[in-house]
Design a protein around this motif. Structure first.
Motif, PDB file in Angstrom:
ATOM      1  N   ASP A 245       0.879  -1.227  -0.160  1.00 40.13           N
ATOM      2  CA  ASP A 245       0.027   0.052  -0.033  1.00 40.13           C
ATOM      3  C   ASP A 245       0.724   1.276   0.000  1.00 40.13           C
ATOM      4  N   THR A 246       0.510   2.256  -0.765  1.00 37.57           N
ATOM      5  CA  THR A 246       1.214   3.462  -0.843  1.00 37.57           C
ATOM      6  C   THR A 246       0.595   4.550   0.178  1.00 37.57           C
ATOM      7  N   ILE A 247       1.309   4.579   1.271  1.00 42.29           N
ATOM      8  CA  ILE A 247       0.427   5.641   2.167  1.00 42.29           C
ATOM      9  C   ILE A 247       0.910   7.151   2.028  1.00 42.29           C
ATOM     10  N   ILE A 248      -0.080   7.906   1.818  1.00 42.38           N
ATOM     11  CA  ILE A 248       0.089   9.421   1.358  1.00 42.38           C
ATOM     12  C   ILE A 248       0.111  10.210   2.505  1.00 42.38           C
ATOM     13  N   ILE A 249       1.195  10.751   3.127  1.00 43.95           N
ATOM     14  CA  ILE A 249       1.230  11.815   4.267  1.00 43.95           C
ATOM     15  C   ILE A 249       1.201  13.156   3.885  1.00 43.95           C
ATOM     16  N   THR A 250       0.291  13.644   4.267  1.00 46.08           N
ATOM     17  CA  THR A 250      -0.132  15.241   4.165  1.00 46.08           C
ATOM     18  C   THR A 250       0.599  15.997   5.196  1.00 46.08           C
ATOM     19  N   PRO A 251       1.675  16.672   4.406  1.00 43.81           N
ATOM     20  CA  PRO A 251       2.341  17.644   5.252  1.00 43.81           C
ATOM     21  C   PRO A 251       1.330  18.601   6.259  1.00 43.81           C
ATOM     22  N   PRO A 252       1.944  18.894   7.446  1.00 41.96           N
ATOM     23  CA  PRO A 252       1.016  19.774   8.268  1.00 41.96           C
ATOM     24  C   PRO A 252       1.236  21.251   7.739  1.00 41.96           C
ATOM     25  N   PRO A 253       0.034  22.039   8.104  1.00 44.67           N
ATOM     26  CA  PRO A 253      -0.007  23.460   7.637  1.00 44.67           C
ATOM     27  C   PRO A 253       1.107  24.234   8.218  1.00 44.67           C
ATOM     28  N   PRO A 254       1.353  25.159   7.498  1.00 45.84           N
ATOM     29  CA  PRO A 254       2.606  26.251   7.885  1.00 45.84           C
ATOM     30  C   PRO A 254       2.025  26.647   9.331  1.00 45.84           C
ATOM     31  N   PRO A 255       3.016  26.960  10.408  1.00 42.42           N
ATOM     32  CA  PRO A 255       2.647  27.422  11.635  1.00 42.42           C
ATOM     33  C   PRO A 255       2.131  28.857  11.283  1.00 42.42           C
ATOM     34  N   VAL A 256       1.330  29.054  12.408  1.00 34.82           N
ATOM     35  CA  VAL A 256       0.478  30.330  12.192  1.00 34.82           C
ATOM     36  C   VAL A 256       1.243  31.395  12.983  1.00 34.82           C
ATOM     37  N   ASN A 257       1.602  32.767  12.413  1.00 38.30           N
ATOM     38  CA  ASN A 257       2.284  33.615  12.925  1.00 38.30           C
ATOM     39  C   ASN A 257       1.270  34.580  13.788  1.00 38.30           C
ATOM     40  N   ASN A 258       1.653  34.293  15.135  1.00 40.98           N
ATOM     41  CA  ASN A 258       0.537  34.998  16.268  1.00 40.98           C
ATOM     42  C   ASN A 258       0.672  36.565  16.286  1.00 40.98           C
ATOM     43  N   ASP A 259       2.051  36.905  15.708  1.00 38.23           N
ATOM     44  CA  ASP A 259       2.145  38.232  15.674  1.00 38.23           C
ATOM     45  C   ASP A 259       1.974  39.224  14.380  1.00 38.23           C
ATOM     46  N   THR A 260       1.359  38.418  13.545  1.00 37.65           N
ATOM     47  CA  THR A 260       0.803  39.253  12.366  1.00 37.65           C
ATOM     48  C   THR A 260      -0.666  39.664  12.754  1.00 37.65           C
ATOM     49  N   VAL A 261      -0.817  40.811  13.094  1.00 39.19           N
ATOM     50  CA  VAL A 261      -2.013  41.267  13.583  1.00 39.19           C
ATOM     51  C   VAL A 261      -2.712  42.365  12.647  1.00 39.19           C
ATOM     52  N   SER A 262      -3.629  42.102  11.976  1.00 38.39           N
ATOM     53  CA  SER A 262      -4.370  43.204  10.941  1.00 38.39           C
ATOM     54  C   SER A 262      -5.083  44.228  11.638  1.00 38.39           C
ATOM     55  N   LEU A 263      -6.048  43.809  12.662  1.00 40.30           N
ATOM     56  CA  LEU A 263      -6.555  45.188  13.416  1.00 40.30           C
ATOM     57  C   LEU A 263      -6.690  44.776  14.981  1.00 40.30           C
TER      58      LEU A 263
ATOM     59  N   ARG B  72      -3.469  51.699  31.728  1.00 38.79           N
ATOM     60  CA  ARG B  72      -4.424  52.376  30.690  1.00 38.79           C
ATOM     61  C   ARG B  72      -5.099  51.022  29.960  1.00 38.79           C
ATOM     62  N   SER B  73      -6.026  51.164  29.410  1.00 41.54           N
ATOM     63  CA  SER B  73      -6.625  50.041  28.287  1.00 41.54           C
ATOM     64  C   SER B  73      -7.261  51.099  27.258  1.00 41.54           C
ATOM     65  N   PHE B  74      -6.783  50.642  25.987  1.00 38.32           N
ATOM     66  CA  PHE B  74      -7.393  51.323  25.057  1.00 38.32           C
ATOM     67  C   PHE B  74      -8.068  50.014  24.126  1.00 38.32           C
ATOM     68  N   SER B  75      -9.333  50.603  23.665  1.00 37.06           N
ATOM     69  CA  SER B  75     -10.158  49.817  22.654  1.00 37.06           C
ATOM     70  C   SER B  75     -10.150  50.605  21.537  1.00 37.06           C
ATOM     71  N   PHE B  76     -10.130  49.627  20.345  1.00 41.35           N
ATOM     72  CA  PHE B  76      -9.951  50.218  19.173  1.00 41.35           C
ATOM     73  C   PHE B  76     -11.110  49.821  18.326  1.00 41.35           C
ATOM     74  N   TYR B  77     -11.863  50.867  17.655  1.00 43.54           N
ATOM     75  CA  TYR B  77     -13.081  50.684  16.732  1.00 43.54           C
ATOM     76  C   TYR B  77     -12.701  50.911  15.349  1.00 43.54           C
ATOM     77  N   TYR B  78     -13.237  50.531  14.292  1.00 44.68           N
ATOM     78  CA  TYR B  78     -12.920  50.506  12.985  1.00 44.68           C
ATOM     79  C   TYR B  78     -14.303  50.695  12.015  1.00 44.68           C
ATOM     80  N   ASP B  79     -14.191  51.214  10.999  1.00 43.24           N
ATOM     81  CA  ASP B  79     -15.455  51.236   9.907  1.00 43.24           C
ATOM     82  C   ASP B  79     -14.932  49.962   8.935  1.00 43.24           C
ATOM     83  N   ALA B  80     -16.117  50.059   7.950  1.00 42.55           N
ATOM     84  CA  ALA B  80     -16.130  48.986   7.212  1.00 42.55           C
ATOM     85  C   ALA B  80     -14.978  48.926   6.134  1.00 42.55           C
ATOM     86  N   GLN B  81     -13.980  50.158   6.273  1.00 45.19           N
ATOM     87  CA  GLN B  81     -12.658  49.935   5.232  1.00 45.19           C
ATOM     88  C   GLN B  81     -11.691  49.792   6.204  1.00 45.19           C
TER      89      GLN B  81
END
Length: 260
Positions: free
Chosen positions: A37-55, A75-84
């Motif tokens: 039998d030919t066993i196909i091993i699926t490579p693991p997904p690339p690690p997620v960069n937790n430091d890449t933050v969009s918003l 202090r605590s800062f809360s950020f709010y965005y529009d549709a853009q």
């Protein structure tokens, strides 16, 4: 009834064809089974960069008076965005003993412009209720910031005095910022400080120098300088905001307070 009689045989014939096709498919001769039998091993997904933050949604500022004292929330800062994905407001919660502990910064835009033309910022003061200062921004046709102007308290007092910065770009990797404010109450606007900010070939910050001129506190010609930066792989989430790119705060006054 005659119509029903004609439909029933048609339905029966349809099911018969489906059933026959199913039988024929199931009786097809299987292919020879390989010895190994030919066993196909699926490579693991690339690690997620937790430091890449969009918003960034929330930021807590922690401080400690001295080693061993413990860490307290400042202090605590809360950020709010529009549709853009443009920053539209920042909620600020202050934890030490202040007359008011909750503030809001507003950012306003013209049309689809990425950068704000006006920011209304709170002047956070320990002993008095909050007041708000407005800063206006002016851009060139290429989108580069040319000037911002505001009013600020004179040494924390009730007087409001004009203040503005002029931006120029000697080359593609350098920005110069001239600061104009007043050396004394009711005095004329004076060039008080000149910043030079440089970026390297990769676009990273490489050099900052602030020279103080006609400053009531510092000696004429005194300067502060930062250079030879070493960068880690950690991404500052605030760098993703559309108001980043300056070495001073655009969230609360005084507008001269640096972020670095």
């Amino acid at each position: 009834m005659m119509r029903l009689y004609k439909i029933i045989p048609l339905i029966s014939l349809t099911f018969l064809l489906i059933f026959q096709n199913s039988i024929n498919t199931g009786c097809t001769k299987p292919q020879d089974i390989p010895a190994v039998d030919t066993i196909i091993i699926t490579p693991p997904p690339p690690p997620v960069n937790n430091d890449t933050v969009s918003l960034v949604r929330k930021l807590d500022e922690l401080t400690s008076l001295y080693p061993g004292y413990g860490i307290n929330k400042e202090r605590s800062f809360s950020f709010y965005y529009d549709a853009q994905k443009r920053l539209t407001s920042v909620g600020i919660k202050v934890y030490p003993l202040y007359v008011t502990d909750t503030f809001t910064t507003r950012l306003e835009y013209i049309g689809n412009s990425k950068f704000p033309y006006r920011i209304i910022m709170p002047a956070i003061n320990v002993f008095s209720p909050p007041s708000y200062d407005t800063t206006w921004f002016f851009y060139a046709a290429n989108g580069k910031l040319q000037k911002d102007s505001s009013y600020e308290r004179w040494l924390g007092g009730p007087e409001r005095e004009p203040f503005y910065r002029i931006y120029s770009y000697p080359d593609s990797n350098t920005a110069k910022i001239d600061w104009y404010w007043i050396p004394a109450v009711s005095a004329n606007l004076t060039l008080m400080r000149r910043d030079t900010v440089k970026f390297n070939a990769t676009g990273r910050l490489d050099f900052i120098k602030a020279v103080y001129l006609n400053d009531p506190i510092r000696a004429d010609g005194a300067y502060a300088k930062a250079e030879a930066f070493t960068f880690s792989q950690i991404v500052n989430p605030l760098s993703k905001l559309n108001i980043s790119g300056t070495p001073y705060a655009l969230i609360y006054t005084e507008v001269k307070k640096e972020l670095l």
